[in-house]
Design a protein around this motif. Structure first.
Motif, PDB file in Angstrom:
ATOM      1  N   THR A  42       0.967  -1.069   0.027  1.00  0.00           N
ATOM      2  CA  THR A  42       0.090  -0.094   0.048  1.00  0.00           C
ATOM      3  C   THR A  42       0.852   1.186  -0.035  1.00  0.00           C
ATOM      4  OG1 THR A  42      -0.211  -0.061   2.410  1.00  0.00           O
ATOM      5  CG2 THR A  42      -1.892  -0.997   1.465  1.00  0.00           C
ATOM      6  N   ASN A  43       0.264   2.345  -0.727  1.00  0.00           N
ATOM      7  CA  ASN A  43       0.795   3.534  -0.891  1.00  0.00           C
ATOM      8  C   ASN A  43       0.246   4.497   0.035  1.00  0.00           C
ATOM      9  OD1 ASN A  43       2.003   6.020  -1.322  1.00  0.00           O
ATOM     10  ND2 ASN A  43       2.499   5.673  -3.445  1.00  0.00           N
ATOM     11  N   PRO A  44       0.564   4.979   1.140  1.00  0.00           N
ATOM     12  CA  PRO A  44      -0.030   5.943   1.824  1.00  0.00           C
ATOM     13  C   PRO A  44      -0.565   7.414   1.153  1.00  0.00           C
ATOM     14  CG  PRO A  44       1.675   5.548   3.099  1.00  0.00           C
ATOM     15  CD  PRO A  44       1.914   4.899   1.654  1.00  0.00           C
ATOM     16  N   LYS A  45       0.052   7.657  -0.037  1.00  0.00           N
ATOM     17  CA  LYS A  45      -0.206   8.669  -0.907  1.00  0.00           C
ATOM     18  C   LYS A  45      -1.582   8.312  -1.772  1.00  0.00           C
ATOM     19  CE  LYS A  45       3.091  12.002  -0.001  1.00  0.00           C
ATOM     20  NZ  LYS A  45       2.757  13.003   0.433  1.00  0.00           N
ATOM     21  N   THR A 105      14.259   0.726  -1.765  1.00  0.00           N
ATOM     22  CA  THR A 105      14.908  -0.118  -0.826  1.00  0.00           C
ATOM     23  C   THR A 105      14.022  -1.080  -0.146  1.00  0.00           C
ATOM     24  OG1 THR A 105      16.919   1.426  -0.766  1.00  0.00           O
ATOM     25  CG2 THR A 105      16.884  -0.287   0.873  1.00  0.00           C
ATOM     26  N   PHE A 106      14.140  -2.389  -0.227  1.00  0.00           N
ATOM     27  CA  PHE A 106      13.321  -3.202   0.672  1.00  0.00           C
ATOM     28  C   PHE A 106      13.853  -3.377   2.033  1.00  0.00           C
ATOM     29  CE2 PHE A 106      12.533  -7.904   1.497  1.00  0.00           C
ATOM     30  CZ  PHE A 106      11.276  -7.763   2.161  1.00  0.00           C
ATOM     31  N   THR A 107      13.161  -3.223   3.245  1.00  0.00           N
ATOM     32  CA  THR A 107      13.688  -3.610   4.530  1.00  0.00           C
ATOM     33  C   THR A 107      12.416  -4.029   5.277  1.00  0.00           C
ATOM     34  OG1 THR A 107      13.275  -1.256   5.062  1.00  0.00           O
ATOM     35  CG2 THR A 107      15.460  -1.883   4.461  1.00  0.00           C
ATOM     36  N   ARG A 108      12.818  -3.948   6.425  1.00  0.00           N
ATOM     37  CA  ARG A 108      11.678  -4.278   7.734  1.00  0.00           C
ATOM     38  C   ARG A 108      11.837  -3.327   8.803  1.00  0.00           C
ATOM     39  NH1 ARG A 108       8.627  -9.356   7.925  1.00  0.00           N
ATOM     40  NH2 ARG A 108       9.484 -10.576   6.598  1.00  0.00           N
ATOM     41  N   ALA A 109      10.970  -2.789   9.293  1.00  0.00           N
ATOM     42  CA  ALA A 109      11.057  -2.021  10.663  1.00  0.00           C
ATOM     43  C   ALA A 109      10.877  -2.739  11.769  1.00  0.00           C
ATOM     44  CB  ALA A 109       9.585  -1.066  10.536  1.00  0.00           C
ATOM     45  N   ARG A 110      11.324  -2.330  12.935  1.00  0.00           N
ATOM     46  CA  ARG A 110      11.483  -2.946  14.170  1.00  0.00           C
ATOM     47  C   ARG A 110      10.450  -3.857  14.543  1.00  0.00           C
ATOM     48  NH1 ARG A 110      14.493   1.699  17.409  1.00  0.00           N
ATOM     49  NH2 ARG A 110      16.325   1.615  16.366  1.00  0.00           N
ATOM     50  N   ASP A 111       9.043  -3.393  13.915  1.00  0.00           N
ATOM     51  CA  ASP A 111       7.860  -4.036  14.398  1.00  0.00           C
ATOM     52  C   ASP A 111       7.447  -5.224  13.408  1.00  0.00           C
ATOM     53  OD1 ASP A 111       6.879  -2.786  12.351  1.00  0.00           O
ATOM     54  OD2 ASP A 111       5.167  -1.748  13.295  1.00  0.00           O
ATOM     55  N   GLY A 112       8.490  -5.556  12.383  1.00  0.00           N
ATOM     56  CA  GLY A 112       8.324  -6.355  11.445  1.00  0.00           C
ATOM     57  C   GLY A 112       7.622  -5.995  10.087  1.00  0.00           C
ATOM     58  N   THR A 113       7.050  -4.690  10.051  1.00  0.00           N
ATOM     59  CA  THR A 113       6.474  -4.396   8.852  1.00  0.00           C
ATOM     60  C   THR A 113       7.412  -4.229   7.718  1.00  0.00           C
ATOM     61  OG1 THR A 113       4.853  -2.948  10.306  1.00  0.00           O
ATOM     62  CG2 THR A 113       5.353  -2.124   7.976  1.00  0.00           C
ATOM     63  N   ARG A 114       6.864  -4.632   6.531  1.00  0.00           N
ATOM     64  CA  ARG A 114       7.940  -4.737   5.395  1.00  0.00           C
ATOM     65  C   ARG A 114       7.819  -3.470   4.676  1.00  0.00           C
ATOM     66  NH1 ARG A 114       7.523 -10.165   2.064  1.00  0.00           N
ATOM     67  NH2 ARG A 114       5.366  -9.383   2.031  1.00  0.00           N
ATOM     68  N   ILE A 115       8.969  -2.635   4.208  1.00  0.00           N
ATOM     69  CA  ILE A 115       8.800  -1.466   3.698  1.00  0.00           C
ATOM     70  C   ILE A 115       9.563  -1.451   2.388  1.00  0.00           C
ATOM     71  CG2 ILE A 115       9.266   1.120   3.992  1.00  0.00           C
ATOM     72  CD1 ILE A 115       9.187   0.468   7.124  1.00  0.00           C
ATOM     73  N   ILE A 116       9.121  -0.785   1.365  1.00  0.00           N
ATOM     74  CA  ILE A 116      10.009  -0.101   0.338  1.00  0.00           C
ATOM     75  C   ILE A 116       9.985   1.045   0.332  1.00  0.00           C
ATOM     76  CG2 ILE A 116      10.286  -0.023  -2.103  1.00  0.00           C
ATOM     77  CD1 ILE A 116       8.892  -3.000  -2.423  1.00  0.00           C
ATOM     78  N   SER A 117      10.967   2.028   0.574  1.00  0.00           N
ATOM     79  CA  SER A 117      11.407   3.296   0.666  1.00  0.00           C
ATOM     80  C   SER A 117      11.938   3.766  -0.547  1.00  0.00           C
ATOM     81  CB  SER A 117      12.052   3.590   2.019  1.00  0.00           C
ATOM     82  OG  SER A 117      13.334   2.874   1.855  1.00  0.00           O
ATOM     83  N   GLU A 119      14.159   7.404  -2.385  1.00  0.00           N
ATOM     84  CA  GLU A 119      14.967   8.373  -2.097  1.00  0.00           C
ATOM     85  C   GLU A 119      14.274   9.931  -1.879  1.00  0.00           C
ATOM     86  OE1 GLU A 119      17.901   8.735  -5.328  1.00  0.00           O
ATOM     87  OE2 GLU A 119      18.825   6.862  -4.422  1.00  0.00           O
ATOM     88  N   ASP A 120      12.903  10.049  -2.538  1.00  0.00           N
ATOM     89  CA  ASP A 120      12.175  11.146  -2.426  1.00  0.00           C
ATOM     90  C   ASP A 120      11.527  10.984  -1.120  1.00  0.00           C
ATOM     91  OD1 ASP A 120       9.999   9.349  -3.016  1.00  0.00           O
ATOM     92  OD2 ASP A 120       9.547  10.311  -4.606  1.00  0.00           O
ATOM     93  N   GLY A 121      11.458  10.045  -0.351  1.00  0.00           N
ATOM     94  CA  GLY A 121      10.627  10.179   1.066  1.00  0.00           C
ATOM     95  C   GLY A 121       9.431   9.389   0.692  1.00  0.00           C
ATOM     96  N   LYS A 122       9.133   8.961  -0.064  1.00  0.00           N
ATOM     97  CA  LYS A 122       7.731   8.030  -0.494  1.00  0.00           C
ATOM     98  C   LYS A 122       8.121   6.921   0.086  1.00  0.00           C
ATOM     99  CE  LYS A 122       6.144  11.276  -3.953  1.00  0.00           C
ATOM    100  NZ  LYS A 122       5.780  11.255  -5.444  1.00  0.00           N
ATOM    101  N   TYR A 123       7.161   5.970   0.407  1.00  0.00           N
ATOM    102  CA  TYR A 123       7.437   4.618   0.645  1.00  0.00           C
ATOM    103  C   TYR A 123       6.017   3.766   0.509  1.00  0.00           C
ATOM    104  CZ  TYR A 123       4.946   6.084   4.951  1.00  0.00           C
ATOM    105  OH  TYR A 123       4.027   6.536   5.936  1.00  0.00           O
ATOM    106  N   TRP A 124       6.365   2.432   0.341  1.00  0.00           N
ATOM    107  CA  TRP A 124       5.073   1.591   0.404  1.00  0.00           C
ATOM    108  C   TRP A 124       5.315   0.616   1.609  1.00  0.00           C
ATOM    109  CZ3 TRP A 124       6.358  -0.350  -5.276  1.00  0.00           C
ATOM    110  CH2 TRP A 124       6.351   0.708  -6.108  1.00  0.00           C
ATOM    111  N   ILE A 125       4.216   0.070   2.212  1.00  0.00           N
ATOM    112  CA  ILE A 125       4.186  -0.695   3.459  1.00  0.00           C
ATOM    113  C   ILE A 125       3.298  -2.136   3.069  1.00  0.00           C
ATOM    114  CG2 ILE A 125       4.573   1.103   4.888  1.00  0.00           C
ATOM    115  CD1 ILE A 125       1.703   1.068   5.895  1.00  0.00           C
ATOM    116  N   ASN A 126       3.931  -3.145   3.683  1.00  0.00           N
ATOM    117  CA  ASN A 126       3.095  -4.187   3.716  1.00  0.00           C
ATOM    118  C   ASN A 126       3.099  -4.896   5.203  1.00  0.00           C
ATOM    119  OD1 ASN A 126       3.727  -7.540   3.587  1.00  0.00           O
ATOM    120  ND2 ASN A 126       1.817  -6.969   2.342  1.00  0.00           N
ATOM    121  N   LYS A 127       1.932  -4.970   5.744  1.00  0.00           N
ATOM    122  CA  LYS A 127       1.806  -5.575   7.146  1.00  0.00           C
ATOM    123  C   LYS A 127       1.247  -6.911   6.926  1.00  0.00           C
ATOM    124  CE  LYS A 127       1.368  -1.078   9.428  1.00  0.00           C
ATOM    125  NZ  LYS A 127       0.503  -0.396  10.398  1.00  0.00           N
TER     126      LYS A 127
END
Length: 127
Positions: A42-45, A105-117, A119-127
């Motif tokens: 999902t994209n918050p935008k 860049t594909f990473t995980r947050a500390r809570d386990g949420t997968r994130i693709i961030s 360079e312009d500050g936008k991001y997608w999340i997968n919970k």
């Protein structure tokens, strides 16, 4: 909402049977498989849209719909760069004129949420 999730899942499974690819399931305490970026994002935008990403450790495909009212789902090719011990990079070819390639860049947050961030500050999340 449940209706939106149901719409996305129904639309994706009907239109894209290749999405039903097997994925490795991580046991509790396992490290993140940096090629396990395959998911519905999902994209918050664009809260009424979706991004579906699937592929392997070299190439990926992104199915993108910004709003549920859009008629056309876009298909975006991507290159995958996996470096052991580092974050996975996904280079999307959005066909944006002179800046065709957008790196995520594909990473995980500390809570386990997968994130693709990006360079312009936008991001997608997968919970």
């Amino acid at each position: 909402s449940l209706a939106t999730r149901r719409y996305v899942i129904t639309t994706i499974t009907n239109a894209s049977p290749l999405l039903l690819l097997p994925q490795k399931v991580l046991a509790k305490g396992d490290s993140l498989d940096m090629t396990n970026y395959q998911a519905v994002w999902t994209n918050p935008k664009h809260p009424n849209g979706y991004r579906v990403l699937f592929g392997d450790n070299q190439k990926a495909t992104l199915l993108l719909l910004d709003e549920s009212s859009d008629d056309v789902e876009r298909v975006i090719p991507a290159q995958v760069k996996v470096v052991p011990g580092q974050e996975t990079k996904l280079i999307f070819d959005f066909g944006l004129g002179t800046n065709n390639n957008v790196e995520g860049t594909f990473t995980r947050a500390r809570d386990g949420t997968r994130i693709i961030s990006f360079e312009d500050g936008k991001y997608w999340i997968n919970k």
